[in-house]
Design an enzyme around this catalytic site. Structure first.
Site, short mmCIF file in Angstrom:
data_model
loop_
_atom_site.label_atom_id
_atom_site.label_comp_id
_atom_site.label_asym_id
_atom_site.label_seq_id
_atom_site.Cartn_x
_atom_site.Cartn_y
_atom_site.Cartn_z
CG ASP A 199 0.18 46.01 35.46
OD1 ASP A 199 0.72 46.53 36.45
OD2 ASP A 199 -0.14 46.64 34.44
CG HIS A 249 2.94 48.58 34.31
ND1 HIS A 249 1.63 48.66 33.90
CD2 HIS A 249 3.49 49.77 34.00
CE1 HIS A 249 1.41 49.87 33.38
NE2 HIS A 249 2.52 50.55 33.42
CB SER A 306 1.26 52.75 31.40
OG SER A 306 1.65 53.14 32.66
#
Lengths: 369, 201
Positions: free
Chosen positions: A312, A345, A145
């Protein structure tokens, strides 16, 4: 570790002196060629692996590092083999200099006066930590991320100091939708009456309502529709049925989000949330190349492993593929795994055999000295 | 995607195909399986490049070999690859699994200077014989029953030749492979596998 020298920031401001909290795992080898830097995302810290012990020598409950599934002895990033460094970023709230600490210029808590820091600034600070540890070149820099953005930024800012970059569930920049989610979270915090323009410490209060809502929004975007339905569906909290109340918790998902929000508001700093989401918004290495990511990544000479997860939607596979394409355009070594995991995610923090297997194989076949 | 062989020593068929790839070439291997051919080309012929593969276990096997691999679905095209960015694009036992086989052939020619395509030759005489007898063939190269085969395209050397002409591809070389030997005399009947080397005309 204390750094007495001022750090110039991308904004033009600087931080006069600062501390960085870090942890290391494993042993640095004789030629210092086995160091792996782990970059954290929004709410994580330098505590990436292992557990803490209490005074009696017992393992503290829930003290596992945030990437303990990935990093440790015999894990995909094997600390028997690699010297792993976790570092808390500037502006965060887990020990490194941040808005909760005293501004040496004024003698007051920074609060809203803490300078805006960017991904590039974090990388500059991390590089100084490596200097202090005597490490010239990283075997790998790795993150998921926002942490993946830092790994990518490393390959651009210090191309000769990075042999491999492992970029998981990340993106070359945020989409408008993504910035929008961040903005809703920020507005929740800033409009909390206890926020006091970011100087709530002086008033002895915390803008917990805002933080709770910010976290609730975040949580929704970290999960997939399918996983949320599977986990909660339309389950009610009260088995007796609905209560015809507009304000009580009716559905289990509400209960879950409130719980996550409450938990988060207890330990996370509101100004840190604002700073870190801004760093996310600003990150855009292609920006200074007219949006041409291929030209931006021409500076990167590291070998790459990218991983994304099919469900995601916050950092969608298509965004990772943009990075892959830009690296291909520059004929860089790159491998890319697109894991068909259901968890959205959040998958990047979970234990999935295919995901772990690819990372393990990459470290064994490519990164190992 | 299937691979020609899973053993560590590349099969004679694979070695025959590898010989078509110029030394030092930049290679894209579509449906690269466990990365065996690519690893061989890198090690023995000084090539570089990438494999494309969909299967999770195969992707990991490629990474474990140290071969660059991209987990992409070929049915979605080759948009991440620029025009003429590879010396050679390989499609070894890949074509027969693709819904968009013709598009992929055109994409192969767009992305690479040379395309090398290998696939099971349905024109091989035992296949013809089986069909004459009224049954679909089950052989070493086509080992599946008609109802569970992953091969959604079956074609012959001559069929591919016609497809190449239709897409304005020049056939630089073509031959059959049978038990590790190159078959150049009547390959359409005598070889279980077809190999083509093509380029944009």
């Amino acid at each position: 570790m204390h750094f007495p020298e001022a750090l110039p920031l991308q904004s033009g401001a600087s931080i006069r002196a600062y501390d960085l909290s870090y942890e290391t795992y494993g042993q640095l080898n004789a030629d210092k060629s086995n160091a792996v830097l782990i970059c954290h995302a929004l709410n994580a810290s330098h505590h990436v692996a292992g557990v803490y012990l209490d005074d009696a020598g017992q393992v503290k409950a829930k003290s596992e590092g945030w990437w303990d599934t990935m990093i440790g002895p015999a894990k995909p990033v094997d600390t028997n083999q690699f010297f792993v460094i976790g570092v808390n970023n500037l502006g965060s709230c887990f020990g490194s200099t941040g808005p909760m600490q005293t501004n040496p210029d004024t003698g007051e808590v920074y609060g809203a006066d803490f300078p805006v820091v960017t991904v590039q600034d974090w990388v500059s600070a991390q590089a100084r930590l490596l200097d202090a540890l005597g490490i010239q070149t990283l075997a790998a820099v790795m993150g998921g991320s926002l942490g993946g953005m830092q790994a990518l930024a490393w390959t651009l800012q210090y191309p000769d100091r990075v042999r491999h970059a492992v970029v998981v569930a990340s993106a070359p920049n945020l989409t408008a939708e993504n910035i929008a989610f961040n903005e809703v979270a920020r507005r929740a915090i800033v409009t909390d009456p206890d926020f006091h323009g970011g100087h709530f410490y002086r008033h002895g209060v915390l803008p917990k309502r805002g933080l709770r809502i910010a976290r609730m929004i975040g949580h929704i975007t970290y999960l997939s529709d399918d996983v949320m339905n599977e986990k909660f569906g339309r389950q009610l909290r009260d088995s007796a049925g609905i209560k015809f109340s507009t304000q009580d918790v009716e559905f289990q998902i509400e209960s879950y989000l409130r719980y996550q929000g409450d938990k988060f508001a207890e330990y996370f700093d509101a100004n840190t949330y604002l700073l870190i989401t801004r760093a996310l918004d600003y990150f855009d290495p292609a920006g200074e190349f007219g949006g041409d990511l291929s030209r931006a990544l021409a500076q990167a000479t590291a070998k790459f492993l990218l991983v994304s997860f099919t469900t995601d939607w916050r950092f969608a596979p298509a965004r990772s593929r943009e990075i892959v394409k830009a690296l291909l355009d520059n004929q860089r070594d790159v491998s890319y795994a697109e894991i068909d995991a259901p968890h959205g995610h959040d998958a990047f923090l979970l234990d999935d055999a295919r995901y772990m297997g690819v990372v393990r194989s990459y470290f064994q076949s490519k990164v190992a000295p | 995607m299937t691979v020609l062989s899973n053993v560590s020593q590349p099969s004679p068929d694979l070695l025959s195909i590898a010989r078509l790839v110029p030394r030092g070439a930049r290679v894209l291997d579509l449906g690269c399986g466990t990365g065996e051919l690519l690893a061989h080309l890198i090690k023995e012929r000084g090539c570089s490049g990438y494999g494309v593969e969909l299967n999770d276990a195969n992707v990991q096997a490629c990474v474990a070999r140290g071969v660059n691999v991209l987990q992409l679905n070929l049915e979605e095209g080759l948009t991440v690859f620029g025009d003429h960015t590879f010396d050679v694009v390989l499609q070894i036992d890949t074509l027969q699994h693709l819904r968009n086989a013709e598009v992929m052939l055109r994409e192969t020619a767009r992305v690479g200077r040379i395309g090398i395509v290998a696939f099971p030759n349905f024109g091989h005489w035992p296949n013809r014989l089986a069909v004459l007898r009224g049954r679909m063939p089950v052989t070493k190269v086509l080992p599946y029953q008609w109802y569970d085969t992953p091969n959604i395209r079956v074609g012959t050397l001559q069929d591919f030749e016609a497809l190449a002409v239709k897409n304005r591809l020049q056939v630089l070389d073509r031959f059959g492979l049978q038990d590790g030997r190159e078959i150049r005399f009547m390959p359409n009947a005598r070889a279980s596998r077809a190999v083509f080397k093509v380029q944009r005309a």
